[in-house]
Structure formats: C-alpha cells, structure tokens
Design a protein around this motif. Structure first.
Motif, PDB file in Angstrom:
ATOM      1  N   THR A 199      -5.795  -0.244   6.505  1.00  0.00           N
ATOM      2  CA  THR A 199      -6.509   0.855   7.169  1.00  0.00           C
ATOM      3  C   THR A 199      -6.531   2.128   6.325  1.00  0.00           C
ATOM      4  N   ALA A 200      -6.034   2.078   5.097  1.00  0.00           N
ATOM      5  CA  ALA A 200      -5.977   3.244   4.227  1.00  0.00           C
ATOM      6  C   ALA A 200      -7.355   3.535   3.610  1.00  0.00           C
ATOM      7  N   PRO A 201      -7.600   4.775   3.197  1.00  0.00           N
ATOM      8  CA  PRO A 201      -8.893   5.144   2.594  1.00  0.00           C
ATOM      9  C   PRO A 201      -8.991   4.708   1.132  1.00  0.00           C
ATOM     10  N   ILE A 202      -8.796   3.421   0.899  1.00  0.00           N
ATOM     11  CA  ILE A 202      -8.823   2.842  -0.448  1.00  0.00           C
ATOM     12  C   ILE A 202      -9.549   1.504  -0.382  1.00  0.00           C
ATOM     13  N   HIS A 203      -9.848   0.934  -1.534  1.00  0.00           N
ATOM     14  CA  HIS A 203     -10.479  -0.386  -1.581  1.00  0.00           C
ATOM     15  C   HIS A 203      -9.377  -1.435  -1.754  1.00  0.00           C
ATOM     16  N   PHE A 204      -8.737  -1.781  -0.641  1.00  0.00           N
ATOM     17  CA  PHE A 204      -7.615  -2.721  -0.655  1.00  0.00           C
ATOM     18  C   PHE A 204      -8.138  -4.148  -0.639  1.00  0.00           C
ATOM     19  N   ILE A 205      -7.671  -4.966  -1.611  1.00  0.00           N
ATOM     20  CA  ILE A 205      -8.161  -6.346  -1.710  1.00  0.00           C
ATOM     21  C   ILE A 205      -7.116  -7.368  -1.282  1.00  0.00           C
ATOM     22  N   GLY A 206      -5.937  -6.889  -0.817  1.00  0.00           N
ATOM     23  CA  GLY A 206      -4.917  -7.803  -0.340  1.00  0.00           C
ATOM     24  C   GLY A 206      -3.804  -8.066  -1.341  1.00  0.00           C
ATOM     25  N   ASN A 207      -3.058  -9.135  -1.111  1.00  0.00           N
ATOM     26  CA  ASN A 207      -1.945  -9.499  -1.976  1.00  0.00           C
ATOM     27  C   ASN A 207      -2.437 -10.084  -3.299  1.00  0.00           C
ATOM     28  N   VAL A 208      -1.697  -9.808  -4.362  1.00  0.00           N
ATOM     29  CA  VAL A 208      -1.995 -10.388  -5.674  1.00  0.00           C
ATOM     30  C   VAL A 208      -0.694 -10.899  -6.288  1.00  0.00           C
ATOM     31  N   GLU A 209      -0.823 -11.859  -7.184  1.00  0.00           N
ATOM     32  CA  GLU A 209       0.354 -12.442  -7.832  1.00  0.00           C
ATOM     33  C   GLU A 209       0.487 -11.944  -9.267  1.00  0.00           C
ATOM     34  N   ALA A 210       1.732 -11.843  -9.729  1.00  0.00           N
ATOM     35  CA  ALA A 210       2.017 -11.298 -11.053  1.00  0.00           C
ATOM     36  C   ALA A 210       1.383 -12.127 -12.169  1.00  0.00           C
ATOM     37  N   ARG A 211       1.239 -13.424 -11.960  1.00  0.00           N
ATOM     38  CA  ARG A 211       0.713 -14.291 -13.020  1.00  0.00           C
ATOM     39  C   ARG A 211      -0.737 -13.975 -13.386  1.00  0.00           C
ATOM     40  N   ASP A 212      -1.447 -13.268 -12.489  1.00  0.00           N
ATOM     41  CA  ASP A 212      -2.860 -12.974 -12.726  1.00  0.00           C
ATOM     42  C   ASP A 212      -3.111 -11.536 -13.157  1.00  0.00           C
ATOM     43  N   VAL A 213      -2.048 -10.749 -13.304  1.00  0.00           N
ATOM     44  CA  VAL A 213      -2.220  -9.330 -13.618  1.00  0.00           C
ATOM     45  C   VAL A 213      -2.906  -9.118 -14.960  1.00  0.00           C
ATOM     46  N   LEU A 214      -2.550  -9.910 -15.968  1.00  0.00           N
ATOM     47  CA  LEU A 214      -3.102  -9.712 -17.307  1.00  0.00           C
ATOM     48  C   LEU A 214      -4.583 -10.063 -17.416  1.00  0.00           C
ATOM     49  N   VAL A 215      -5.123 -10.728 -16.391  1.00  0.00           N
ATOM     50  CA  VAL A 215      -6.569 -10.967 -16.359  1.00  0.00           C
ATOM     51  C   VAL A 215      -7.229 -10.017 -15.356  1.00  0.00           C
ATOM     52  N   ARG A 216      -6.518  -8.976 -14.996  1.00  0.00           N
ATOM     53  CA  ARG A 216      -7.004  -7.882 -14.134  1.00  0.00           C
ATOM     54  C   ARG A 216      -7.505  -8.392 -12.795  1.00  0.00           C
ATOM     55  N   ASN A 217      -6.546  -8.907 -12.001  1.00  0.00           N
ATOM     56  CA  ASN A 217      -6.895  -9.323 -10.652  1.00  0.00           C
ATOM     57  C   ASN A 217      -7.035  -8.141  -9.697  1.00  0.00           C
ATOM     58  N   CYS A 218      -6.705  -6.939 -10.182  1.00  0.00           N
ATOM     59  CA  CYS A 218      -6.913  -5.708  -9.430  1.00  0.00           C
ATOM     60  C   CYS A 218      -6.933  -4.560 -10.438  1.00  0.00           C
ATOM     61  N   ASP A 219      -7.276  -3.372  -9.976  1.00  0.00           N
ATOM     62  CA  ASP A 219      -7.288  -2.199 -10.846  1.00  0.00           C
ATOM     63  C   ASP A 219      -6.042  -1.344 -10.656  1.00  0.00           C
ATOM     64  N   VAL A 220      -5.483  -1.400  -9.449  1.00  0.00           N
ATOM     65  CA  VAL A 220      -4.246  -0.682  -9.117  1.00  0.00           C
ATOM     66  C   VAL A 220      -3.290  -1.677  -8.475  1.00  0.00           C
ATOM     67  N   LEU A 221      -2.100  -1.797  -9.031  1.00  0.00           N
ATOM     68  CA  LEU A 221      -1.111  -2.744  -8.530  1.00  0.00           C
ATOM     69  C   LEU A 221       0.020  -1.974  -7.867  1.00  0.00           C
ATOM     70  N   ILE A 222       0.275  -2.261  -6.594  1.00  0.00           N
ATOM     71  CA  ILE A 222       1.277  -1.540  -5.824  1.00  0.00           C
ATOM     72  C   ILE A 222       2.518  -2.412  -5.630  1.00  0.00           C
ATOM     73  N   CYS A 223       3.687  -1.820  -5.880  1.00  0.00           N
ATOM     74  CA  CYS A 223       4.950  -2.547  -5.713  1.00  0.00           C
ATOM     75  C   CYS A 223       6.094  -1.544  -5.597  1.00  0.00           C
ATOM     76  N   ASP A 224       7.232  -2.010  -5.097  1.00  0.00           N
ATOM     77  CA  ASP A 224       8.421  -1.147  -5.105  1.00  0.00           C
ATOM     78  C   ASP A 224       8.993  -1.135  -6.516  1.00  0.00           C
ATOM     79  N   GLY A 225       9.817  -0.120  -6.823  1.00  0.00           N
ATOM     80  CA  GLY A 225      10.337   0.055  -8.175  1.00  0.00           C
ATOM     81  C   GLY A 225      11.185  -1.101  -8.669  1.00  0.00           C
ATOM     82  N   PHE A 226      11.879  -1.764  -7.774  1.00  0.00           N
ATOM     83  CA  PHE A 226      12.751  -2.879  -8.171  1.00  0.00           C
ATOM     84  C   PHE A 226      11.924  -4.057  -8.670  1.00  0.00           C
ATOM     85  N   ALA A 227      10.976  -4.512  -7.846  1.00  0.00           N
ATOM     86  CA  ALA A 227      10.136  -5.646  -8.236  1.00  0.00           C
ATOM     87  C   ALA A 227       9.243  -5.268  -9.415  1.00  0.00           C
TER      88      ALA A 227
END
Length: 329
Positions: A199-227
């Motif tokens: 419900t945030a004023p952003i273009h949220f596309i849902g959950n993403v997995e780390a294995r796909d980050v290097l092929v840009r499965n999103c533009d902004v990746l959100i996570c806690d500092g530990f993970a």
C-alpha cells in the motif's frame, strides 16, 4: 557547493584520500572541498599547486578502525570525522565523505548530523552491479542489524526517491529480499513488511530472491541490515574467488596464457563492472544531510567517484526530496 572530506579516514589516508580530492577539485572547479584532518600531513600530499577550491580544516584527532563507535564520537570531538559531520550539521557543507570506521560514521550521522524527522532508522545504501550496468540499489546493507516492518517501508520510500533523483527512473521497481517469490514466504519481518509495501506510494513488485539480483530483478532491493550484509559479503567473496580461479586457469600453461591475452579486455571490463571504486561510496539515507561511506581501502579513483556521487546528489536535491516525502507519511 561545499563537500567535507574526512582526510584521515581509511586504509590509505591521508595520501590517497587527498590525491583523490585533488583530482576531483581539478575536474569540478565549482565544487569546494574541505579536507578535514592533520593540516601538515594534508599539505604534504597536496603539494604547492593547491587549487583555490580546496581548503583545509585542521583536526587534532582521528577515530581509528578499532575504536568503539559511540564512545569515539562522543569523546573525540576534535576528530576529522566528527568535525566533518559538524560542518554538515551547521550548514557549512552540503555533504561529507569518509572511508573511516563504518560504525563511527553511522554514529556521526545520527548524533552529529542528526536523524531526519520521520525516519526511525537510517539505512546504508549500496549500488550492486548488474549485467546490464544499470545496477540494483540495495538498502539496508549494514547500518542496522535488526529492523521492524516500518523501517523496511521507510527504506523502500527512500530508495525509490534515490533512483528517481539520481538515476532518472520514472517508476523504479521495488523488491523485498526473501527466500521465495510467493507473497506469504519468509519470516515474520518480511511478511509484515510485505503488507506495508503493498500500500506504499512506490512501485512494489513483491518478493525477490538473491540469486536473481545480478540480472536486475528489481531496481531497489529492500532488506534488513543483517540479511543484506550477508548477501553483500557473499557476492564480494564469490566475485573474488571467481576472478582468482580464472587467473589461476589462464596462467596454468602457455596455451592458456595465449588465450588470456585474447580475452583480457573483456575480463578487465567484467572486473571493472564488479569494482566498488566505480560506484564511489554508500550514502547513509535518513539523516539531515548527505553522509557518504567510502570503502575502507578507497584509492584515488574511488574518492574522486565519491565526490562525483555527492555532487550529483546535491544537484538532484536528494535529501530535501526524501525529507518532503517522509513528512507526508
């Protein structure tokens, strides 16, 4: 435009920090750089041809890599890092850069520069390299080891504004780091955060997995500092091991050395793509000023790129844009 640089922070301070600042000053004459640190040592590395857009602010003390962050910031008021933060707080500089103690810089951001109203936990931001060279902006990557769902929501808003202002993206895709893409995957934190992000004023596309980050499965990746920090270190370690293995393979025989000579330009380009020096530094978003954490082993190129990054953020009104958006929440 005035940018303060902690000239005494980092593995190669003050020599390479000063040289990087010198190159930046010559490249962008309109940027006024304030080198904070031991004046005599800084002058030694500046030489006699100091540009008019560089000044030195003497600092008697230094926060070392082994200093306890909170104690160091509170007790070493005359350290180069703290004094650089004070320049930002007092409006005498629009940004500060440091390659010094990460924990101390986070504390400087909170206690000296001050937290932005409406932000509970500032986030450390890093641009992860991707195969298409557009990168993925990831936050938080280590400023906070524990987070609440509301913190992840704030990270998402700040990250989305960053990509819009700094990279010209109209609707940056925001993804939540998780163990699967299904909406109900993850732990209590990610499940609760998912509902807020929907419900945030952003273009949220849902959950993403780390294995796909290097092929840009999103533009902004959100996570806690530990993970996020574990993911970042795993990527750095994998890249380092991969390049070492390739070097061993290509130097194992005369034939492989000949092959290496042919593919060397492509390999060099790939290595540069994964090099932190190309991206400058990691901004600490959520404080009342621009605070940029440079890599501890930053060299001349990394420092110059960090100045370029800070310059662009100031020109883009990044901090004021984030403050305005957060104040409406």
């Amino acid at each position: 435009m005035r940018i303060a640089i902690d000239a005494m922070g980092g593995d190669h301070a003050p020599s390479l920090i000063v040289q990087g600042a010198l190159e930046a000053a010559l490249e962008w004459p309109a940027v006024h750089l304030i080198l904070v640190g031991d004046k005599a040592r800084i002058e030694t590395h500046l030489g006699s041809k100091r540009p008019s857009n560089i000044e030195i602010l003497h600092a008697e003390d230094v926060i070392g890599p082994d200093d306890e962050p909170v104690k160091a910031v509170r007790r070493k008021k005359n350290s180069s890092m703290v004094m650089a933060g004070q320049l930002v707080r007092e409006g005498k500089a629009e940004a500060m850069l440091s390659a010094g103690n990460t924990g101390a810089l986070m504390t400087t951001g909170l206690l000296v520069v001050g937290r932005m109203e409406g932000i509970e936990r500032p986030a450390l931001v890093t641009m992860l390299p991707t195969m298409d060279d557009k990168g993925v902006l990831a936050l938080d990557l280590g400023a906070n080891m524990d987070a609440k769902p509301e913190h992840l929501l704030q990270y998402a808003i700040m990250g989305s504004i960053y990509r819009s202002k700094m990279n010209g993206m109209d609707k940056p895709r925001v993804g939540l780091l998780n163990v699967g893409t299904e909406a109900m995957k993850g732990n209590e934190l990610t499940k609760a955060a998912y509902e807020l992000l929907e419900t945030a004023p952003i273009h949220f596309i849902g959950n993403v997995e780390a294995r796909d980050v290097l092929v840009r499965n999103c533009d902004v990746l959100i996570c806690d500092g530990f993970a996020g920090n574990i993911m970042l270190k795993a990527m750095e370690g994998t890249a380092g091991t991969l390049f070492k293995t390739m070097r061993d393979v290509f130097t194992s025989s005369l034939l492989s050395k000949l092959a290496a000579a042919i593919v060397q330009p492509k390999l060099r380009a790939l290595r540069n793509k994964m090099d932190y020096k190309e991206h400058g530094g990691a901004p600490l978003l959520g404080v009342n000023g621009l605070v940029v954490k440079c890599h501890g082993s930053s060299d001349v190129k990394a420092v110059k790129n960090a100045v370029r990054q800070a310059k662009l953020a100031i020109e883009s009104n990044l901090i004021s844009s984030i403050a305005a958006e957060i104040s409406r929440k």
